[in-house]
Design a protein around this motif. Structure first.
Motif, short mmCIF file in Angstrom:
data_model
loop_
_atom_site.label_atom_id
_atom_site.label_comp_id
_atom_site.label_asym_id
_atom_site.label_seq_id
_atom_site.Cartn_x
_atom_site.Cartn_y
_atom_site.Cartn_z
N GLN A 99 0.83 -1.21 0.00
CA GLN A 99 0.00 0.00 0.00
C GLN A 99 0.86 1.26 0.00
N ASP B 284 0.57 4.26 -2.57
CA ASP B 284 0.39 5.60 -2.02
C ASP B 284 1.43 6.56 -2.63
N GLN C 193 1.09 9.96 -5.61
CA GLN C 193 1.44 11.35 -5.34
C GLN C 193 2.63 11.85 -6.17
N ILE D 269 3.15 9.32 3.42
CA ILE D 269 2.51 8.06 3.04
C ILE D 269 2.31 7.20 4.28
N THR E 115 -2.07 17.47 2.50
CA THR E 115 -2.72 16.20 2.23
C THR E 115 -2.83 15.38 3.51
N GLN E 116 -3.82 14.49 3.54
CA GLN E 116 -3.97 13.60 4.69
C GLN E 116 -4.59 12.29 4.25
N ARG E 117 -4.00 11.20 4.72
CA ARG E 117 -4.54 9.88 4.48
C ARG E 117 -5.49 9.46 5.59
N THR E 118 -6.37 8.51 5.30
CA THR E 118 -7.25 7.95 6.30
C THR E 118 -6.44 7.37 7.46
N TYR F 201 -6.86 2.09 5.76
CA TYR F 201 -5.75 2.35 4.84
C TYR F 201 -5.46 1.11 3.98
N LEU G 139 -7.78 0.74 1.01
CA LEU G 139 -7.75 1.69 -0.09
C LEU G 139 -7.37 1.00 -1.39
N PRO H 231 -4.90 11.25 -1.63
CA PRO H 231 -5.27 11.61 -0.26
C PRO H 231 -6.21 12.80 -0.26
#
Length: 408
Positions: free
Chosen positions: A60, A64, A68, A281, A300-303, A309, A312, A326
């Motif tokens: 992942q 990720d 980006q 990431i 930016t922000q990831r779950t 995560y 995803l 994100p």
């Protein structure tokens, strides 16, 4: 304040990478970071067992990072930081794979700093050597205290002697740049106790010490049942004595809670506080990007949860991507002065004045009026060459920042 159409051209700042490993052995009562007790997680199943989904998580992370890449704009990485959680729960092979991916997909600048956070209780000598061989060149050991009572108060799972052994083993494994995290203002802690912790870290010969005050944060066990900590006058005395002790032993303070030997300040820390860019990431990771073509600055922000995560990409993301982007929030033009200063003024030496326009797209005149008033109060240095506080003003950064809150 200029409107978007009147912005100056943005310059691409240096770029770093933050990798979040969200698992730990136990949740400490003071910790408000995005960390989760280490359990095996399978898609659609309840957590069970003691193993981590290491391979799936690294897969992942690769997706990720790839998602980006358009925001990287051809820059190479100047630093990488593995934070958590406890990144040392991952094997050296997994850390090495992540580094190989980062080097092949983005690239490394000469002299890149690569830091891995670890708790003393999770270390073995073979792991130290493995991380070093994988490319990690800076270790950050979360000691917090060497005092057995304080370690119990803080819910730590290591002992003081284990922390000392960890630092010694790290040195034997080849690490020439080691940080130790320590806390002060602990329950019942005296000035003598706090200085004893610092002395033990200094005696280990580490290059960097992060020495920060315990704060009681929402959503922590300490918030629900606060411990009795030293009062403000006692804290001030501890801080004054600790800073003097570290300075006498060759550790210069370059940031609010960061002290280093000459030339060994953390490059990753300096990148953050200079309002530069970083890719984030992993579960809950944050990032910041400058987009010169559009004049935008985004965060930016990831779950946050590992389960979400890892899920995803199970469905095709927006725009037909195999891996969704994100969550993105723009740093509004009117917020940029405060955002910049919140970072830059953490540094004792501040930042070059020209970086304000280069990294915000705003002229220095956006700061000038309030800055002149602060300069008259001897809180900041003249704006001509650097954006920084005076030695006196460094203790009043929060009050300084209040002057730059956006109107309304």
């Amino acid at each position: 304040m200029p409107v978007a159409n009147d912005l100056l051209p943005l310059r691409l700042p240096p770029l770093s990478l933050y990798v979040h490993i969200p698992w730990c052995v136990r949740k400490c009562p003071y910790c408000d970071f995005n960390s989760h007790v280490a359990t095996h997680i399978a898609a659609g199943a309840e957590p069970s067992g003691d193993q981590l989904p290491e391979v799936d998580y690294v897969d992942q992370l690769e997706r990720d990072l790839r998602s980006q890449l358009p925001w990287v704009h051809g820059r190479k990485l100047g630093s990488i930081f593995f934070g958590g959680g406890t990144p040392s729960l991952f094997s050296p092979a997994a850390i090495g794979r992540i580094l190989d991916l980062a080097e092949s997909l983005v690239g490394f600048r000469d002299g890149i700093e690569i830091t891995l956070e670890a708790n003393p209780g999770t270390f073995e000598q073979a792991k130290f050597a493995g991380y070093h061989s994988a490319g990690v060149n800076r270790l950050s050991i979360g000691v917090q205290s060497f005092d057995p009572l304080q370690l119990q108060n803080l819910g730590r799972i290591h002992t003081g002697p284990e922390a000392e052994i960890a630092a010694t083993q790290a040195r034997s494994a080849g690490f020439k740049n080691i940080n130790i995290d320590l806390m002060h203002g602990l329950p019942g802690q005296s000035q003598t106790d706090a200085l004893r912790d610092l002395q033990r870290a200094v005696d280990l010969g580490v290059e960097h010490i992060s020495w920060y005050q315990l704060t009681i944060e929402p959503n922590t066990a300490f918030y629900s049942a606060p411990p009795v900590t030293p009062g403000s006058e006692e804290i001030a005395a501890i801080q004054q004595a600790g800073r003097a002790y570290l300075a006498e032993r060759g550790y210069g303070r370059y940031e609010v809670s960061a002290y280093s030997r000459a030339g060994l300040a953390s490059l990753h820390n300096l990148n953050y506080w200079s309002f530069a860019d970083y890719v984030g990431i992993g579960a809950g990771a944050h990032g910041k990007f400058t987009l010169p073509d559009s004049g935008r600055i985004i965060r930016t922000q990831r779950t946050r949860t590992p389960r979400d995560y890892l899920a995803l990409g199970c469905e095709v993301g927006e725009g037909g991507l195999d891996f969704p982007l994100p969550k993105v929030a723009d740093v509004a033009v009117e917020e940029r002065p405060l955002e910049f200063l919140m970072n830059a003024l953490r540094l004792v030496e501040g930042v070059p004045a020209e970086s304000f326009s280069a990294y915000t797209g705003l002229p220095l005149s956006a700061l000038a009026r309030e800055w002149q008033r602060l300069e008259a109060m001897e809180l900041v240095v003249p704006l001509a060459s650097r954006i920084a506080t005076t030695a006196f003003g460094y203790d009043y950064v929060d009050e300084i920042l209040q002057r730059f809150l956006p109107a309304g």
